[in-house]
Design a protein around this motif. Structure first.
Motif, PDB file in Angstrom:
ATOM      1  N   UNK A 143       3.846   5.835  -5.347  1.00  0.00           N
ATOM      2  CA  UNK A 143       4.289   5.860  -6.744  1.00  0.00           C
ATOM      3  C   UNK A 143       3.226   6.356  -7.709  1.00  0.00           C
ATOM      4  N   UNK A 144       1.965   6.162  -7.370  1.00  0.00           N
ATOM      5  CA  UNK A 144       0.884   6.528  -8.290  1.00  0.00           C
ATOM      6  C   UNK A 144       0.348   7.927  -7.997  1.00  0.00           C
ATOM      7  N   UNK A 145       0.461   8.826  -8.964  1.00  0.00           N
ATOM      8  CA  UNK A 145      -0.060  10.185  -8.797  1.00  0.00           C
ATOM      9  C   UNK A 145      -1.579  10.192  -8.689  1.00  0.00           C
ATOM     10  N   UNK A 146      -2.214   9.190  -9.288  1.00  0.00           N
ATOM     11  CA  UNK A 146      -3.673   9.094  -9.228  1.00  0.00           C
ATOM     12  C   UNK A 146      -4.168   8.864  -7.806  1.00  0.00           C
ATOM     13  N   UNK A 147      -3.290   8.346  -6.956  1.00  0.00           N
ATOM     14  CA  UNK A 147      -3.664   8.056  -5.566  1.00  0.00           C
ATOM     15  C   UNK A 147      -3.166   9.123  -4.591  1.00  0.00           C
ATOM     16  N   UNK A 148      -2.695  10.251  -5.118  1.00  0.00           N
ATOM     17  CA  UNK A 148      -2.251  11.335  -4.250  1.00  0.00           C
ATOM     18  C   UNK A 148      -3.449  12.190  -3.847  1.00  0.00           C
ATOM     19  N   UNK A 149      -4.348  11.562  -3.095  1.00  0.00           N
ATOM     20  CA  UNK A 149      -5.569  12.209  -2.611  1.00  0.00           C
ATOM     21  C   UNK A 149      -5.624  12.062  -1.095  1.00  0.00           C
TER      22      UNK A 149
ATOM     23  N   UNK B  31      -3.757   9.346   1.318  1.00  0.00           N
ATOM     24  CA  UNK B  31      -2.764   9.907   2.239  1.00  0.00           C
ATOM     25  C   UNK B  31      -2.986   9.349   3.643  1.00  0.00           C
ATOM     26  N   UNK B  32      -4.256   9.287   4.050  1.00  0.00           N
ATOM     27  CA  UNK B  32      -4.584   8.706   5.355  1.00  0.00           C
ATOM     28  C   UNK B  32      -4.320   7.205   5.370  1.00  0.00           C
ATOM     29  N   UNK B  33      -4.631   6.537   4.269  1.00  0.00           N
ATOM     30  CA  UNK B  33      -4.380   5.095   4.184  1.00  0.00           C
ATOM     31  C   UNK B  33      -2.887   4.813   4.232  1.00  0.00           C
TER      32      UNK B  33
ATOM     33  N   UNK C 267      -8.649  -5.814   3.192  1.00  0.00           N
ATOM     34  CA  UNK C 267      -9.961  -5.156   3.218  1.00  0.00           C
ATOM     35  C   UNK C 267      -9.957  -3.886   2.374  1.00  0.00           C
ATOM     36  N   UNK C 268      -8.885  -3.110   2.486  1.00  0.00           N
ATOM     37  CA  UNK C 268      -8.841  -1.830   1.783  1.00  0.00           C
ATOM     38  C   UNK C 268      -8.553  -1.955   0.287  1.00  0.00           C
ATOM     39  N   UNK C 269      -7.943  -3.037  -0.140  1.00  0.00           N
ATOM     40  CA  UNK C 269      -7.529  -3.132  -1.543  1.00  0.00           C
ATOM     41  C   UNK C 269      -8.285  -4.171  -2.359  1.00  0.00           C
ATOM     42  N   UNK C 270      -8.934  -5.135  -1.703  1.00  0.00           N
ATOM     43  CA  UNK C 270      -9.536  -6.257  -2.418  1.00  0.00           C
ATOM     44  C   UNK C 270     -10.587  -5.801  -3.429  1.00  0.00           C
ATOM     45  N   UNK C 271     -11.433  -4.841  -3.040  1.00  0.00           N
ATOM     46  CA  UNK C 271     -12.490  -4.364  -3.926  1.00  0.00           C
ATOM     47  C   UNK C 271     -12.266  -2.914  -4.356  1.00  0.00           C
ATOM     48  N   UNK C 272     -11.045  -2.453  -4.195  1.00  0.00           N
ATOM     49  CA  UNK C 272     -10.720  -1.062  -4.528  1.00  0.00           C
ATOM     50  C   UNK C 272     -10.180  -0.985  -5.961  1.00  0.00           C
ATOM     51  N   UNK C 273     -11.028  -0.563  -6.879  1.00  0.00           N
ATOM     52  CA  UNK C 273     -10.650  -0.516  -8.293  1.00  0.00           C
ATOM     53  C   UNK C 273      -9.535   0.487  -8.554  1.00  0.00           C
ATOM     54  N   UNK C 274      -9.580   1.637  -7.855  1.00  0.00           N
ATOM     55  CA  UNK C 274      -8.546   2.661  -8.046  1.00  0.00           C
ATOM     56  C   UNK C 274      -7.180   2.109  -7.686  1.00  0.00           C
ATOM     57  N   UNK C 275      -7.109   1.422  -6.554  1.00  0.00           N
ATOM     58  CA  UNK C 275      -5.822   0.871  -6.106  1.00  0.00           C
ATOM     59  C   UNK C 275      -5.348  -0.220  -7.059  1.00  0.00           C
TER      60      UNK C 275
ATOM     61  N   UNK D 125       0.841  -1.208   0.000  1.00  0.00           N
ATOM     62  CA  UNK D 125       0.000   0.000   0.000  1.00  0.00           C
ATOM     63  C   UNK D 125       0.871   1.252   0.000  1.00  0.00           C
ATOM     64  N   UNK D 126       1.916   1.245   0.817  1.00  0.00           N
ATOM     65  CA  UNK D 126       2.820   2.410   0.900  1.00  0.00           C
ATOM     66  C   UNK D 126       3.483   2.668  -0.456  1.00  0.00           C
ATOM     67  N   UNK D 127       3.974   1.615  -1.088  1.00  0.00           N
ATOM     68  CA  UNK D 127       4.681   1.763  -2.364  1.00  0.00           C
ATOM     69  C   UNK D 127       3.744   2.223  -3.480  1.00  0.00           C
ATOM     70  N   UNK D 128       2.570   1.604  -3.574  1.00  0.00           N
ATOM     71  CA  UNK D 128       1.637   1.943  -4.651  1.00  0.00           C
ATOM     72  C   UNK D 128       1.086   3.356  -4.478  1.00  0.00           C
ATOM     73  N   UNK D 129       0.675   3.721  -3.267  1.00  0.00           N
ATOM     74  CA  UNK D 129       0.124   5.059  -3.046  1.00  0.00           C
ATOM     75  C   UNK D 129       1.187   6.141  -3.209  1.00  0.00           C
TER      76      UNK D 129
END
Length: 308
Positions: A50-56, A60-62, A288-296, A44-48
């Motif tokens: 590295x991905x600019x789309x997840x810079x929200x 950030x809280x996740x 839980x946070x990533x299994x159904x998270x399409x953005x991630x 989660x740390x690496x993907x959030x």
């Protein structure tokens, strides 16, 4: 370092005495949970990051929650694994103080951070047009900074109140790590003031975070129910289900462990609940946070260069 006013120089962690014959099995089970926790949260740390789309704000809280979970599990599990593999059960007085301080601090921070994440979802769903304005970078950093600082302050109060007590009648802690309820159980001084602090300060801190989370979700659910489109309601609620599941797991087990008098403390329950909120829940959170998270999942596929 706390001043040791007692004759105790080390504590004995009794852990799971009835399961001594299967200690090696327990070692591999808890090692598996620990490795899953580390790998899931590092992902989660690496993907959030590295991905600019997840810079929200939500990610950030996740990201902060994942960092927290890595430290949180590392406070207790490595020592427990070492005890399993070495066949030892002792922990020095100062190491016990450190373990209590960081365990309570990181657990407190998680309480507040979960409340902050609920507030973020409240703003996103109930005030979508003002979301960018309200949840700006300064606000997000202030909310996270307040969570970390208040958590360490809360822990300092509990740690000082606990270890100012003398430990002279017994050094046997009926737990697999140093925790306040079993420590109060073996203290030979007057534990009533410490219990009062546990219920008032700790209760106010934990219940305050829980209450603010509940209030956020009351507004969220009310807003979702007003959405006329079934698809719209489903989409709005899907952004909250993961967080709501984590909140239920964490608050449910931690409240059951801490918000009861020492006289009502059950050694079996006292070991069961920490396994949930200190071992199992941090392992489940990334799933839980990533299994159904399409953005991630889309961000992960893009980073890995996957086309499917």
């Amino acid at each position: 370092m706390m001043v040791n006013n007692s004759s105790v120089t080390e504590f004995i962690l009794l852990g799971f005495p009835s399961l001594v014959p299967v200690q090696i099995t327990l070692f591999y089970i808890f090692l598996m949970f620990y490795m899953l926790t580390l790998s899931g949260n590092f992902l989660i740390i690496l993907v959030t990051s590295a991905s600019k789309a997840l810079h929200t704000p939500m990610y950030f809280f996740l990201w902060n929650l994942s960092v927290l979970e890595i430290f949180y599990t590392s406070v207790t599990i490595p020592k427990m694994l070492l005890n399993f593999i070495m066949g030892t059960t002792s922990i020095t007085f100062n190491a016990c103080v450190s373990q209590v301080f960081f365990f309570i601090a990181l657990g407190s921070i998680e309480c507040t951070l979960l409340a902050v994440m609920a507030y973020d979802r409240y703003v996103a769903i109930c005030n979508p047009l003002q979301y960018v304005l309200i949840m700006n970078s300064t606000t997000c950093k202030a909310l996270v900074g307040g969570s970390w600082s208040s958590g360490f302050l809360n822990s300092m109060i509990h740690t000082v109140c606990t270890f100012q007590l003398p430990f002279c009648s017994s050094n046997m802690i009926n737990q697999f790590f140093c925790d306040i309820p079993p420590l109060l159980k073996v203290a030979c001084g007057n534990t009533f003031p410490s219990q009062v602090v546990l219920f008032t300060v700790g209760g106010a801190y934990g219940f305050g975070s829980f209450l603010s989370t509940i209030i956020s979700y009351i507004h969220i659910i009310s807003t979702i129910l007003e959405i006329k489109s079934t698809e719209g309601r489903k989409k709005a609620f899907s952004t909250c289900t993961s967080h709501l599941t984590v909140v239920t797991l964490f608050f449910g087990t931690s409240f059951s462990a801490y918000l009861k008098p020492t006289s009502k403390y059950s050694s079996e329950e006292g070991k069961l609940f920490p396994v949930f909120y200190a071992v199992i829940t941090p392992t489940l959170n990334p799933i839980i946070y990533t299994l159904r998270n399409k953005e991630f999942k889309n961000a992960f596929r893009k980073i890995m260069g996957l086309k499917f």
